[in-house]
Design an enzyme around this catalytic site. Structure first.
Site, PDB file in Angstrom:
ATOM      1  N   ASP A  92      31.681  25.357  44.912  1.00 25.47           N
ATOM      2  CA  ASP A  92      30.241  25.799  45.116  1.00 25.47           C
ATOM      3  C   ASP A  92      29.848  26.816  43.940  1.00 25.47           C
ATOM      4  O   ASP A  92      30.630  27.029  43.222  1.00 25.47           O
ATOM      5  CB  ASP A  92      30.057  26.759  46.312  1.00 25.47           C
ATOM      6  CG  ASP A  92      30.186  25.919  47.663  1.00 25.47           C
ATOM      7  OD1 ASP A  92      30.239  24.741  47.633  1.00 25.47           O
ATOM      8  OD2 ASP A  92      30.056  26.711  48.711  1.00 25.47           O
ATOM      9  N   ARG A 139      26.446  18.401  42.931  1.00 26.70           N
ATOM     10  CA  ARG A 139      25.478  18.736  43.877  1.00 26.70           C
ATOM     11  C   ARG A 139      24.262  19.492  43.081  1.00 26.70           C
ATOM     12  O   ARG A 139      24.734  20.647  42.644  1.00 26.70           O
ATOM     13  CB  ARG A 139      26.006  19.352  45.169  1.00 26.70           C
ATOM     14  CG  ARG A 139      25.177  19.949  46.125  1.00 26.70           C
ATOM     15  CD  ARG A 139      25.719  21.272  46.679  1.00 26.70           C
ATOM     16  NE  ARG A 139      26.926  20.848  47.645  1.00 26.70           N
ATOM     17  CZ  ARG A 139      27.914  21.990  47.952  1.00 26.70           C
ATOM     18  NH1 ARG A 139      27.678  23.255  47.353  1.00 26.70           N
ATOM     19  NH2 ARG A 139      28.778  21.543  48.874  1.00 26.70           N
TER      20      ARG A 139
HETATM   21  P1  FDA Z   1      13.193  25.053  50.428  1.00 24.84           P
HETATM   22  O1  FDA Z   1      13.921  26.540  50.653  1.00 24.84           O
HETATM   23  O2  FDA Z   1      11.775  25.066  49.530  1.00 24.84           O
HETATM   24  O3  FDA Z   1      12.945  24.437  52.000  1.00 24.84           O
HETATM   25  C1  FDA Z   1      12.354  23.312  52.027  1.00 24.84           C
HETATM   26  C2  FDA Z   1      12.202  23.108  53.650  1.00 24.84           C
HETATM   27  O4  FDA Z   1      13.442  23.091  54.306  1.00 24.84           O
HETATM   28  C3  FDA Z   1      11.537  24.347  54.426  1.00 24.84           C
HETATM   29  O5  FDA Z   1      10.146  24.367  54.431  1.00 24.84           O
HETATM   30  C4  FDA Z   1      12.114  24.356  55.673  1.00 24.84           C
HETATM   31  O6  FDA Z   1      11.544  23.533  56.491  1.00 24.84           O
HETATM   32  C5  FDA Z   1      13.518  23.798  55.421  1.00 24.84           C
HETATM   33  N1  FDA Z   1      14.460  25.018  55.235  1.00 24.84           N
HETATM   34  C6  FDA Z   1      15.074  25.361  53.961  1.00 24.84           C
HETATM   35  N2  FDA Z   1      16.128  26.129  54.217  1.00 24.84           N
HETATM   36  C7  FDA Z   1      15.998  26.588  55.439  1.00 24.84           C
HETATM   37  C8  FDA Z   1      16.605  27.475  56.364  1.00 24.84           C
HETATM   38  N3  FDA Z   1      17.568  28.412  55.999  1.00 24.84           N
HETATM   39  N4  FDA Z   1      16.699  27.251  57.645  1.00 24.84           N
HETATM   40  C9  FDA Z   1      15.611  26.265  58.430  1.00 24.84           C
HETATM   41  N5  FDA Z   1      14.971  25.616  57.459  1.00 24.84           N
HETATM   42  C10 FDA Z   1      15.059  25.603  56.218  1.00 24.84           C
HETATM   43  N6  FDA Z   1      23.022  27.130  46.812  1.00 24.84           N
HETATM   44  C11 FDA Z   1      23.651  27.791  45.567  1.00 24.84           C
HETATM   45  O7  FDA Z   1      23.191  28.594  45.273  1.00 24.84           O
HETATM   46  N7  FDA Z   1      24.962  27.438  45.646  1.00 24.84           N
HETATM   47  C12 FDA Z   1      25.697  26.278  46.360  1.00 24.84           C
HETATM   48  O8  FDA Z   1      26.635  26.142  46.023  1.00 24.84           O
HETATM   49  C13 FDA Z   1      24.767  25.926  47.323  1.00 24.84           C
HETATM   50  N8  FDA Z   1      25.142  24.649  48.133  1.00 24.84           N
HETATM   51  C14 FDA Z   1      24.450  24.224  48.932  1.00 24.84           C
HETATM   52  C15 FDA Z   1      24.921  22.811  49.622  1.00 24.84           C
HETATM   53  C16 FDA Z   1      24.203  22.287  50.647  1.00 24.84           C
HETATM   54  C17 FDA Z   1      24.802  21.147  51.270  1.00 24.84           C
HETATM   55  C18 FDA Z   1      22.783  22.622  50.690  1.00 24.84           C
HETATM   56  C19 FDA Z   1      21.776  21.912  51.479  1.00 24.84           C
HETATM   57  C20 FDA Z   1      22.148  23.857  50.128  1.00 24.84           C
HETATM   58  C21 FDA Z   1      23.239  24.571  49.406  1.00 24.84           C
HETATM   59  N9  FDA Z   1      22.697  25.749  48.644  1.00 24.84           N
HETATM   60  C22 FDA Z   1      23.449  26.306  47.600  1.00 24.84           C
HETATM   61  C23 FDA Z   1      21.575  26.406  49.027  1.00 24.84           C
HETATM   62  C24 FDA Z   1      20.329  25.882  48.163  1.00 24.84           C
HETATM   63  O9  FDA Z   1      20.378  26.506  47.237  1.00 24.84           O
HETATM   64  C25 FDA Z   1      18.964  26.117  48.993  1.00 24.84           C
HETATM   65  O10 FDA Z   1      18.828  27.866  49.110  1.00 24.84           O
HETATM   66  C26 FDA Z   1      18.879  25.873  50.255  1.00 24.84           C
HETATM   67  O11 FDA Z   1      19.000  24.477  50.165  1.00 24.84           O
HETATM   68  C27 FDA Z   1      17.223  26.150  50.644  1.00 24.84           C
HETATM   69  O12 FDA Z   1      16.490  25.296  49.673  1.00 24.84           O
HETATM   70  P2  FDA Z   1      15.717  23.813  49.989  1.00 24.84           P
HETATM   71  O13 FDA Z   1      16.208  22.872  49.046  1.00 24.84           O
HETATM   72  O14 FDA Z   1      16.136  23.301  51.395  1.00 24.84           O
HETATM   73  O15 FDA Z   1      14.221  24.112  49.844  1.00 24.84           O
END
Ligand code: FDA
Length: 310
Positions: free
Chosen positions: A136, A187
């Site tokens: 990560d 990732r």
């Molecule tokens: P965004 O935050 O723009 O959300 C898009 C939509 O997704 C929202 O409108 C909502 O519908 C839904 N959504 C997003 N987050 C949600 C929540 N918490 N609860 C409910 N709905 C939600 N970060 C990092 O810094 N280091 C890492 O190693 C990782 N590893 C990692 C693994 C995996 C498998 C995922 C999916 C994410 C990570 N992350 C991470 C976290 C990543 O950086 C980010 O903070 C989250 O994925 C939220 O961003 P989105 O890309 O989903 O988009």
């Protein structure tokens, strides 16, 4: 607008994470009030039950023992031992699961060498069972060390490893360019920590634009790209982009977090895309839960509703 309510909310929650009173409150009541929606239990037995169920439904999974910034050698050794046990149990049940580790849990705050040794040990053990290990990405101050350790793992022949790049950091464009010749398993995420304007885009719109650029670059070159987001628009973009350029699912997968947008996870799976559900466990779930709350005001409301419905 980017200085939106959501952005202010995100910064407030991430800022409050270090507050001792907040921590005390969340530690005492969090699991009961909703952390269980995002964390698959506190023990290896509990997470295995969830991993098994996800596997039966066709999902790939990864699992992480929650916890970060560990400084004492005994606890670090316990973390390593737990990962070895998890790897053995995944292998015994032939689950399509891998482990995803955090370097500050494996000794990075003691030294880069210590973190390397522990990660290499886990990677070797996973390799014997044909499993993969993801590292990560944590705060921006850890990126140099994380990428150095990842490069060293590859150079030492641990091809079953991959890491994470964060789209909110300005540097990531260059980091990606530097890694691509190694055909890495990456990732790509937007980024979950509170980072200053000196190193990271502050406006969601800028992060989103950079995220799509990075995904397109990574998907267009060698290596494997894990598209880790819950963002419909980004996911649609990747579906169209990969179809248009003939990039098959041997080159990429979607990844989402346990408990978030399950319907979307199902839909992608039904459409034939590989979907990995990142499924963390362990008693040290506090920082993880706070990051999930910061991402979405509705999650805080969800926890509040649980509290008032009792
Ligand atoms: P965004 O935050 O723009 O959300 C898009 C939509 O997704 C929202 O409108 C909502 O519908 C839904 N959504 C997003 N987050 C949600 C929540 N918490 N609860 C409910 N709905 C939600 N970060 C990092 O810094 N280091 C890492 O190693 C990782 N590893 C990692 C693994 C995996 C498998 C995922 C999916 C994410 C990570 N992350 C991470 C976290 C990543 O950086 C980010 O903070 C989250 O994925 C939220 O961003 P989105 O890309 O989903 O988009």
């Amino acid at each position: 607008m980017d200085l939106s309510v959501n952005n202010v909310f995100r910064q407030a929650i991430l800022g409050a994470t270090q507050n001792r009173a907040v921590r005390g409150l969340v530690d005492r009541h969090g699991m009961r009030l909703g952390a269980a929606r995002f964390v698959a239990g506190e023990t290896v037995d509990e997470v295995l039950e969830v991993l098994r169920a996800l596997d039966r439904r066709g999902f790939k999974t990864n699992t992480t023992l929650l916890g970060e910034a560990i400084h004492d050698a005994t606890t670090i050794q316990e973390v390593v031992d737990t990962y070895v046990e998890v790897i053995d149990r995944i292998a015994a049940e032939q689950l399509r699961t891998n482990v995803s580790v955090k370097l500050t849990q494996l000794g990075l705050d003691i030294s880069e060498d210590e973190a390397y040794r522990n990660t290499a040990h886990i990677a070797e053990h996973a390799e014997r069972h044909g499993q993969f290990v993801r590292i990560d990405m944590e705060e921006s101050t850890r990126v140099n060390a994380t990428l150095a350790i990842y490069r060293r793992l590859l150079a030492e022949g641990h091809a079953n490893t991959g890491t994470v790049l964060q789209a909110y950091l300005y540097r990531t464009r260059n980091d990606l360019r530097g890694l691509l010749p190694l055909e890495p398993n990456l990732r790509l995420v937007k980024g979950a920590y509170l980072e200053p304007p000196a190193v990271a885009y502050q406006r969601k719109r800028d992060v989103n634009i950079n995220y799509v650029k990075l995904l397109r670059k990574s998907l267009s070159e060698g290596g494997y790209t894990a598209v880790a987001t819950h963002d419909d628009r980004v996911i649609d973009h990747v579906i169209n982009f990969t179809a248009k350029h003939g990039i098959g699912t041997e080159r990429f997968e979607f990844q989402m977090l346990y408990g978030i947008r399950q319907k979307l996870q199902e839909e992608l799976l039904l459409s034939g895309y590989p979907v990995l559900v990142a499924t963390p466990f362990g008693p040290e779930w506090y920082y993880y839960l706070m990051r999930r709350m910061a991402e979405r005001p509705a999650n805080l409301l969800f926890v509040a509703r649980q509290a008032f419905s009792r």
